[in-house]
Design a protein around this motif. Structure first.
Motif, short mmCIF file in Angstrom:
data_model
loop_
_atom_site.label_atom_id
_atom_site.label_comp_id
_atom_site.label_asym_id
_atom_site.label_seq_id
_atom_site.Cartn_x
_atom_site.Cartn_y
_atom_site.Cartn_z
N MET A 9 0.83 -1.20 0.00
CA MET A 9 0.00 0.00 0.00
C MET A 9 0.86 1.26 0.00
SD MET A 9 -3.10 -0.98 2.62
CE MET A 9 -3.91 0.62 2.42
N ALA A 10 1.90 1.26 0.83
CA ALA A 10 2.78 2.42 0.90
C ALA A 10 3.44 2.69 -0.45
CB ALA A 10 3.84 2.22 1.99
N MET A 11 4.01 1.65 -1.05
CA MET A 11 4.68 1.83 -2.34
C MET A 11 3.69 2.24 -3.41
SD MET A 11 7.75 -0.98 -2.62
CE MET A 11 6.71 -2.41 -2.70
N ASN A 12 2.51 1.65 -3.37
CA ASN A 12 1.50 1.90 -4.39
C ASN A 12 0.92 3.31 -4.30
OD1 ASN A 12 -1.78 0.85 -5.15
ND2 ASN A 12 -0.11 0.92 -6.61
N LEU A 13 0.52 3.73 -3.10
CA LEU A 13 -0.12 5.03 -2.93
C LEU A 13 0.86 6.18 -3.17
CD1 LEU A 13 -2.31 4.30 0.24
CD2 LEU A 13 -3.06 4.42 -2.14
N PHE A 14 2.07 6.04 -2.66
CA PHE A 14 3.05 7.11 -2.83
C PHE A 14 3.66 7.12 -4.22
CE2 PHE A 14 2.88 7.08 1.78
CZ PHE A 14 3.16 8.39 2.14
N SER B 73 -1.42 24.31 -11.11
CA SER B 73 -2.77 24.02 -10.62
C SER B 73 -2.85 22.66 -9.93
CB SER B 73 -3.77 24.05 -11.78
OG SER B 73 -3.86 25.35 -12.34
N SER B 74 -1.99 21.73 -10.36
CA SER B 74 -2.05 20.38 -9.79
C SER B 74 -1.39 20.28 -8.42
CB SER B 74 -1.38 19.38 -10.74
OG SER B 74 0.03 19.56 -10.78
N ILE B 75 -0.48 21.21 -8.10
CA ILE B 75 0.26 21.10 -6.83
C ILE B 75 -0.66 21.02 -5.62
CG2 ILE B 75 1.84 22.32 -5.27
CD1 ILE B 75 3.39 23.23 -7.76
N PRO B 76 -1.61 21.97 -5.42
CA PRO B 76 -2.49 21.84 -4.25
C PRO B 76 -3.39 20.62 -4.32
CG PRO B 76 -3.21 23.65 -5.68
CD PRO B 76 -1.88 23.21 -6.17
N LEU B 77 -3.83 20.25 -5.53
CA LEU B 77 -4.70 19.09 -5.66
C LEU B 77 -3.95 17.79 -5.35
CD1 LEU B 77 -6.67 20.01 -8.93
CD2 LEU B 77 -7.37 20.33 -6.55
N VAL B 78 -2.72 17.69 -5.85
CA VAL B 78 -1.89 16.51 -5.56
C VAL B 78 -1.61 16.42 -4.07
CG1 VAL B 78 0.41 15.51 -5.85
CG2 VAL B 78 -0.83 16.36 -7.85
N PHE B 79 -1.34 17.56 -3.44
CA PHE B 79 -1.06 17.59 -2.00
C PHE B 79 -2.28 17.11 -1.21
CE2 PHE B 79 -1.20 19.78 2.10
CZ PHE B 79 0.02 19.38 2.64
N GLY C 285 -2.88 13.38 -1.93
CA GLY C 285 -1.85 12.54 -1.32
C GLY C 285 -2.00 12.44 0.19
N VAL C 286 -2.17 13.58 0.84
CA VAL C 286 -2.29 13.58 2.30
C VAL C 286 -3.53 12.82 2.74
CG1 VAL C 286 -2.69 15.04 4.33
CG2 VAL C 286 -0.96 15.70 2.65
N THR C 287 -4.67 13.12 2.13
CA THR C 287 -5.92 12.46 2.51
C THR C 287 -5.82 10.95 2.36
OG1 THR C 287 -7.18 14.40 1.77
CG2 THR C 287 -8.40 12.35 2.08
N THR C 288 -5.32 10.52 1.22
CA THR C 288 -5.29 9.08 0.93
C THR C 288 -4.29 8.33 1.81
OG1 THR C 288 -5.88 9.55 -1.36
CG2 THR C 288 -4.97 7.38 -0.89
N THR C 289 -3.07 8.84 1.91
CA THR C 289 -2.05 8.12 2.67
C THR C 289 -2.34 8.13 4.17
OG1 THR C 289 -0.65 10.11 2.70
CG2 THR C 289 -0.25 8.50 0.96
N ILE D 221 -11.28 2.58 -0.24
CA ILE D 221 -11.87 3.64 0.58
C ILE D 221 -10.96 4.85 0.69
CG2 ILE D 221 -12.68 4.25 2.89
CD1 ILE D 221 -13.81 1.45 3.17
N PRO D 222 -9.66 4.68 1.03
CA PRO D 222 -8.79 5.87 1.10
C PRO D 222 -8.73 6.65 -0.20
CG PRO D 222 -7.71 4.00 2.15
CD PRO D 222 -8.93 3.46 1.47
N VAL D 223 -8.61 5.95 -1.33
CA VAL D 223 -8.50 6.63 -2.62
C VAL D 223 -9.82 7.29 -2.99
CG1 VAL D 223 -8.11 6.30 -5.09
CG2 VAL D 223 -6.64 5.14 -3.46
#
Length: 465
Positions: A150-155, A188-194, A197-201, A448-450
């Motif tokens: 999960m760690a390798m996949n999500l990050f 534009s993607s920087i805040p969305l990626v952040f 990423g934070v929510t999911t991980t 669920i996290p994603v």
């Protein structure tokens, strides 16, 4: 360009929902996929024999598309086997035990390392580089293999691939389709990626900790204990001095690979091939040193063992992947040119139809781009549909009067998180295979996290437009 949907589109959509239902119910979807391929072939060709042939040809097509991933996993497993039997692997990972002391540190350290390496070389080579070395360390401190995956996949396949800040392959495709500079998509993607990423991980971490605490998830270490015992039994096949030399030499060889990747600008499949070729030569050199006169036979044995593992892992995935490959260019390759003349593939046609059937405002636009991106990601590529996401974003941004870059970034993130991927089982096979876990179980744990991450990110995008 709008394509009139025909019976093939609706049958394909119906089977998508059936397959998703089977996956959610934790049932094998292979039979459903085979039936779906057969029905699509029969509707298109009106020929029983050709539709039967289409099932087999779809398997061939899927294997050809996946063979690079199968081989890199097989080679890495073969190399890992000889390193484990000679005790080199244990000596290589010993320095990491100083930093990875508990399951929490294992999750975050592995994830962050995966993300950083993936930004520069994309996730597949990154999985090969760090998975084999860090998995035993993580399991030893109590993080199950599914947690490492999960760690390798999500990050990696999530955060790094959906942002693609360094290589910029994804934003290049979406920005070109949207007709805007690549810098606008990235900014534009920087805040969305952040946010994504934070929510999911964090959610994934919370669920892992909860399941570890209540005993629903624990380290299943029977096979690994057998491997450790095998190490002890075979440790004398190589001297301690030789193990130390190889423990230093092997990381240096992979470090040289990284330098070559930077200098030669190797990406994606080329980077993976370099890692795979290096792994083959490591397997050969270590086998010669350890087994001497028997090395010729042992080298073949290690390669066969790796290939057996690779195809065993991919076996359940091939029928499912074969069905979803029909959603893109695979349909014409496998069944024939039976789609409408202006069709962009079954999946993309469905995405365009959805985009053209909803009212336009920031809220509906954001939700639609998320759904369109997710639908195009169902083919397991993540990249095949992001140009469509850029095109739809341009259409919506023009109609709304603003927000084209935000919508483009949102579609890109949705497509790659779904299909690049963290939800589509055959897209997350590299991490699952290296960790020896079921890719379908990994997809279920990511679900669920994603999903929550995508919902939160979509809400943020609405306010950014």
């Amino acid at each position: 360009m709008v394509v009139d949907l025909n019976l093939l589109h609706w049958i394909y959509l119906l089977f998508i929902f059936i397959i998703l239902g089977f996956m959610i119910a934790k049932r094998d979807a292979s039979l459903v996929c085979i039936i779906g391929i057969f029905i699509l072939g029969f509707i298109a060709t009106q020929s029983l024999s050709e539709s039967i042939m289409g099932v087999f040809n779809s398997f061939i097509y899927a294997i050809v598309e996946l063979i690079g991933t199968i081989l890199i996993i097989s080679v890495i497993v073969g190399m890992s086997t000889v390193l484990t039997e000679t005790g080199i692997n244990q000596m290589m990972i010993s320095p990491f035990t100083k930093f990875i002391k508990n399951p929490s540190l294992a999750y975050w350290i592995i994830g962050i390392l995966m993300m950083i390496i993936s930004w520069f070389f994309w996730p597949s080579p990154a999985v090969a580089l760090i998975g084999v070395v860090l998995l035993p360390v993580a399991v030893e401190v109590g993080l199950p293999a599914i947690g490492v995956a999960m760690a390798m996949n999500l990050f990696g396949h999530g955060i790094a691939l959906s942002s693609d800040f360094v290589i910029q392959g994804a934003p290049k495709l979406t920005s070109d389709a949207a007709g805007i500079p690549i810098s606008e998509v990235i900014s534009s993607s920087i805040p969305l990626v952040f946010i994504m990423g934070v929510t999911t991980t964090v959610l994934a971490y919370i669920f892992l900790k909860r399941d570890l605490k209540n005993g629903n998830l624990k380290v299943e270490d029977k096979e690994r204990k057998e491997a450790i015992q095998k190490n002890k039994d075979n440790i004398d096949i190589m001297s301690s001095k030789s193990r130390k030399v190889f423990a230093i030499l092997i990381p240096i060889m992979f470090l040289i690979d990284i330098i070559i990747m930077i200098v030669a600008n190797l990406q994606g499949g080329d980077a993976t091939a370099l890692i795979g070729g290096t792994a083959i030569f490591i397997l050969i050199i270590v086998s010669i040193k350890a087994h001497k006169n028997k090395a010729i036979e042992e080298i073949t044995s290690y390669l066969v063992e790796g290939l057996q593992f690779g195809f065993k892992v991919f076996g359940p995935v091939i029928p499912v992947a074969a069905f979803f490959y029909l959603g893109s260019e695979g349909f014409v390759e496998v069944i024939g040119d039976f789609l409408p003349s202006n069709s962009q593939g079954l999946v993309n046609d469905l995405g365009v139809a959805l985009a053209n059937s909803v009212p336009l405002n920031p809220t509906i636009g954001s939700i639609t781009l998320t759904v369109v991106g997710g639908i195009t990601g169902l083919d397991g590529s993540g990249f095949s549909g992001i140009s469509l996401a850029g095109s739809v974003a341009k259409l919506f941004g023009t109609a709304i009067g603003r927000g084209t870059a935000v919508l483009t970034a949102l579609g890109q993130i949705s497509a790659i998180w779904v299909g690049g991927g963290t939800l589509v089982p055959w897209a997350l096979i590299p991490a699952a295979a290296i960790c020896d876990v079921d890719p379908f179980e990994l997809a279920r744990r990511n679900l669920i996290p994603v999903t929550v991450g995508i919902i939160v990110t979509t809400i943020v995008a609405i306010f950014m437009i």
